[in-house]
Motif scaffolding. Structure first.
Motif, PDB file in Angstrom:
ATOM      1  N   GLN A   1       0.818  -1.218   0.000  1.00 17.46           N
ATOM      2  CA  GLN A   1       0.000   0.000   0.000  1.00 17.46           C
ATOM      3  C   GLN A   1       0.853   1.269   0.000  1.00 17.46           C
ATOM      4  OE1 GLN A   1      -2.679  -0.159   3.369  1.00 17.46           O
ATOM      5  NE2 GLN A   1      -3.431  -2.180   2.778  1.00 17.46           N
ATOM      6  N   SER A   2       2.058   1.183   0.558  1.00 12.93           N
ATOM      7  CA  SER A   2       2.837   2.410   0.781  1.00 12.93           C
ATOM      8  C   SER A   2       4.205   2.441   0.105  1.00 12.93           C
ATOM      9  CB  SER A   2       3.044   2.621   2.291  1.00 12.93           C
ATOM     10  OG  SER A   2       1.813   2.752   2.957  1.00 12.93           O
ATOM     11  N   ILE A   3       4.715   1.291  -0.308  1.00 15.76           N
ATOM     12  CA  ILE A   3       6.058   1.241  -0.887  1.00 15.76           C
ATOM     13  C   ILE A   3       5.978   0.845  -2.359  1.00 15.76           C
ATOM     14  CG2 ILE A   3       8.359   0.219  -0.721  1.00 15.76           C
ATOM     15  CD1 ILE A   3       7.606   1.875   1.720  1.00 15.76           C
ATOM     16  N   SER A   4       6.517   1.704  -3.213  1.00 17.41           N
ATOM     17  CA  SER A   4       6.581   1.375  -4.645  1.00 17.41           C
ATOM     18  C   SER A   4       8.002   0.924  -4.990  1.00 17.41           C
ATOM     19  CB  SER A   4       6.204   2.591  -5.489  1.00 17.41           C
ATOM     20  OG  SER A   4       7.233   3.571  -5.423  1.00 17.41           O
ATOM     21  N   LYS A   5       8.159   0.385  -6.184  1.00 18.31           N
ATOM     22  CA  LYS A   5       9.467  -0.106  -6.603  1.00 18.31           C
ATOM     23  C   LYS A   5      10.488   1.022  -6.729  1.00 18.31           C
ATOM     24  CE  LYS A   5       7.737  -4.152  -9.113  1.00 18.31           C
ATOM     25  NZ  LYS A   5       7.634  -4.850 -10.427  1.00 18.31           N
ATOM     26  N   GLU A   6      10.002   2.238  -6.959  1.00 15.18           N
ATOM     27  CA  GLU A   6      10.912   3.367  -7.152  1.00 15.18           C
ATOM     28  C   GLU A   6      11.356   4.002  -5.835  1.00 15.18           C
ATOM     29  OE1 GLU A   6       7.870   3.148  -8.677  1.00 15.18           O
ATOM     30  OE2 GLU A   6       8.758   2.254 -10.491  1.00 15.18           O
ATOM     31  N   ASP A   7      10.708   3.671  -4.732  1.00 10.25           N
ATOM     32  CA  ASP A   7      11.009   4.317  -3.450  1.00 10.25           C
ATOM     33  C   ASP A   7      12.372   3.908  -2.904  1.00 10.25           C
ATOM     34  OD1 ASP A   7       8.656   5.798  -3.156  1.00 10.25           O
ATOM     35  OD2 ASP A   7       7.580   4.080  -2.321  1.00 10.25           O
ATOM     36  N   LYS A   8      13.026   4.884  -2.282  1.00  5.60           N
ATOM     37  CA  LYS A   8      14.213   4.613  -1.473  1.00  5.60           C
ATOM     38  C   LYS A   8      13.713   4.287  -0.067  1.00  5.60           C
ATOM     39  CE  LYS A   8      17.598   5.575  -4.372  1.00  5.60           C
ATOM     40  NZ  LYS A   8      18.688   4.618  -4.686  1.00  5.60           N
TER      41      LYS A   8
ATOM     42  N   LEU B   1      11.597  -8.915   1.765  1.00  2.26           N
ATOM     43  CA  LEU B   1      12.663  -8.082   1.221  1.00  2.26           C
ATOM     44  C   LEU B   1      12.389  -7.658  -0.220  1.00  2.26           C
ATOM     45  CD1 LEU B   1      15.872  -9.737   2.722  1.00  2.26           C
ATOM     46  CD2 LEU B   1      14.648  -7.692   3.494  1.00  2.26           C
ATOM     47  N   THR B   2      11.654  -8.453  -0.955  1.00  2.00           N
ATOM     48  CA  THR B   2      11.272  -8.057  -2.316  1.00  2.00           C
ATOM     49  C   THR B   2      10.359  -6.838  -2.277  1.00  2.00           C
ATOM     50  OG1 THR B   2      11.473 -10.310  -3.171  1.00  2.00           O
ATOM     51  CG2 THR B   2      10.095  -8.781  -4.419  1.00  2.00           C
ATOM     52  N   ASP B   3       9.402  -6.845  -1.360  1.00  2.00           N
ATOM     53  CA  ASP B   3       8.441  -5.741  -1.284  1.00  2.00           C
ATOM     54  C   ASP B   3       8.998  -4.517  -0.556  1.00  2.00           C
ATOM     55  OD1 ASP B   3       6.272  -6.936  -2.672  1.00  2.00           O
ATOM     56  OD2 ASP B   3       5.857  -8.173  -0.928  1.00  2.00           O
ATOM     57  N   ALA B   4       9.831  -4.748   0.452  1.00  2.00           N
ATOM     58  CA  ALA B   4      10.399  -3.620   1.198  1.00  2.00           C
ATOM     59  C   ALA B   4      11.622  -3.033   0.492  1.00  2.00           C
ATOM     60  CB  ALA B   4      10.776  -4.065   2.608  1.00  2.00           C
TER      61      ALA B   4
END
Length: 415
Positions: free
Chosen positions: A42-49, A117-120
Motif C-alpha cells: 500500500q505504501s512502498i513502490s518499486k521506485e522508493d528509497k 525483502l522483495t516488497d520492502a
C-alpha cells in the motif's frame, strides 16, 4: 545447521499458529503478520528509497526512536519501514506517524524473508540491540544491503561466545558494522574475530534527554499534586505494590501518590484501589472523583507515565522484585531519586546508578519506608541524589549522533 534452524523456525511457526487459537497475544502475533505484505504494498513502490528499522518490542523501539527521527530529517525523500517482532511493541505503536509503514516482521523462513525483502527492498537495514535473524541477515548480505546493529549489548553467556555457537556467530558476519553500548561488548566481539565495531553508547540516553525538552504538562497532574510532595510509582508489579500500598496506608506525611501498574486489567486495578484506605481515584474515572482532595491516583491507561514522572519528587520503578526491571532512565532524567527492588543485575544503567547512589535498591518493606521518609524530610538529600542522575545521563548522551553520521554517509553514497 541451516537445515535444522529452518526446520526449527517452521515448526515454531506451526506451533504458534495452533496456540494462537486459544491465546489472545499469540493471536495478535499471527493475525498481524498476515497483514505485513499488504501494508508494504500500500505504501512502498518499486521506485522508493527505503530505510528499514527493526525493533523486537517497545523497549527497542524507544532505543531506535532518536535514530529514526534524525534519519527522517536528513533523508526526507526516503520512506521508513518499521517492523516489530512482538505484539507488545506493534500494538502500541501501529498507528504512530514516525514511519511510512509499521508492521510485524514475518517469521525468519526463507520464503517469507524473500517475500518481505522483495516488497520492502531496503537501501539500508538497521537492527536494534539484540535482533539476530540468520535468514534475513543472509539475504541482506547477498543483496549487498548495508546492515547495522545499533545500541548492541553483548554478554559472556550469549551463544555467540560459546564453543557450540558457530552457527549464530556466522550470522553476525552479515552485519556491515556494530555500534555497541560498552567496552565489554566490543571486547567480546573482538574475541571472536570481529573488528567492525564502534563503541557508540546507548541511544536511550538521547531519547530520555529529549523527553525533558518536551512539553510534559498534564492538567490533571497539576490539579492533583498542587504544591505537595509527590511519589510516582511506575510499571509496578504485585510484589512492588505490596510495599507501596503498605506505606500509603500507614504513613502520616502529606504525600500525593501515583501508581501506574504494569498490568492495567480492570480486576488488578480494582484490587489496588480496594487495598488502599485513603482517598483514591482512577484516571479513567477522574470526572467522577474529587481529584484535588484525593491522596492516591491510579493510572489505568498507557502512554502517560513518562510525563507523570516530571511531577515526581521521588520515583519508584517496578519489576525489581520479579527479575524484570523497567526503565529507570525515564524518571532519573527529571533529577529525582529513583527507588527499585533488589533484582537489577543485567540492567547496566541501574547497576551503574546504584553504585553512584542515584538509584536506591531496597530489599524490604522497612528499607522502602526509610528511603521515602528520608527523601520527604530532606530537600538537600533529595536534590543531591537527583543531580547524580541528571549528570549521569548528560555524560552518557551522544550515541545517536555517532550512529547517524555513519548511516548518513552510506545513504548519501548510495543515492
Amino acid at each position: 545447521m541451516y537445515f535444522l534452524y529452518n526446520l526449527l523456525v517452521i515448526s515454531a511457526s506451526a506451533i504458534i499458529n495452533v496456540l494462537a487459537l486459544v491465546n489472545s497475544k499469540l493471536s495478535l502475533f499471527v493475525k498481524g503478520r498476515k497483514e505485513t505484505i499488504s501494508l508494504l504494498n500500500q505504501s512502498i513502490s518499486k521506485e522508493d528509497k527505503v530505510i528499514w528499522i527493526h525493533a523486537a518490542s517497545l523497549g527497542e523501539y524507544e532505543q531506535g526512536l532518536p535514530v529514526i527521527e534524525q534519519l527522517k530529517i536528513h533523508h526526507p525523500t526516503h520512506k521508513i519501514v518499521l517492523t516489530f517482532f512482538s505484539p507488545s511493541g506493534y500494538e502500541v505503536k501501529k498507528n504512530s506517524k514516525i514511519a511510512d509503514v509499521i508492521c510485524y516482521l514475518p517469521m525468519d523462513t526463507k520464503r517469507k524473508v524473500k517475500s518481505f525483502l522483495t516488497d520492502a527492498h531496503p537501501d539500508i537495514a538497521v537492527f536494534i540491540k539484540y535482533e539476530i535473524w540468520p535468514n534475513y541477515l543472509n539475504a541482506l548480505k547477498k543483496a549487498d544491503t548495508p546492515t547495522y546493529l545499533i545500541s548492541a549489548l553483548f554478554k559472556d553467556n550469549q551463544i555467540y561466545f560459546k564453543w557450540y555457537g558457530g552457527f549464530m556467530r556466522n550470522a553476525l558476519n552479515n552485519f556491515t558494522h556494530f555500534f555497541v553500548q560498552n567496552k565489554k561488548s566490543k571486547s567480546l566481539l573482538n574475541s571472536v574475530g570481529f573488528t567492525n565495531v564502534t563503541i557508540a553508547g546507548d541511544t536511550r540516553f538521547d531519547r530520555v534527554s529529549e523527553i525533558v525538552k518536551s512539553d510534559n504538562e498534564l492538567d490533571f497532574m497539576k490539579r492533583f499534586k498542587k504544591d505537595q510532595f509527590c511519589f510516582v510509582a511506575g510499571s509496578t508489579w504485585a510484589e512492588d505494590e505490596k510495599n507501596i500500598i503498605d506505606y500509603i496506608n500507614n504513613n502520616t506525611h502529606p504525600i500525593k501518590f501515583v501508581i501506574a501498574p504494569h498490568t492495567i486489567k480492570d480486576n488488578h486495578i480494582q484490587e489496588i484501589i480496594q487495598s488502599i484506605n485513603k482517598k483514591v481515584v482512577r484516571y479513567t474515572n477522574l470526572e467522577h472523583g474529587d481529584l484535588e482532595n484525593c491522596e492516591v491516583l491510579v493510572i489505568d491507561t498507557i502512554g502517560l507515565l513518562t510525563k507523570i514522572y516530571s511531577y515526581a519528587d521521588i520515583a519508584y520503578v517496578g519489576g525489581g522484585f520479579v527479575t524484570g526491571l523497567h526503565n529507570t532512565l525515564e524518571p532519573a532524567v527529571f533529577g529525582v531519586p529513583v527507588v527499585i527492588g533488589p533484582q537489577f543485575d543485567g540492567f547496566a544503567e541501574a547497576e551503574e546508578l546504584v553504585q553512584l547512589g542515584g538509584v536506591i535498591s531496597i530489599k524490604s518493606n522497612s528499607q522502602f519506608q526509610e528511603v521515602v521518609d528520608k527523601c520527604f524530610n530532606s530537600n538537600d538529600y533529595r536534590s543531591k541524589i537527583g543531580r547524580i542522575n541528571t549528570d549521569y545521563i548528560k555524560e552518557k548522551a551522544g550515541a545517536t549522533t555517532r550512529i547517524v553520521a555513519e548511516l548518513n554517509s552510506v545513504l548519501i553514497s548510495n543515492n
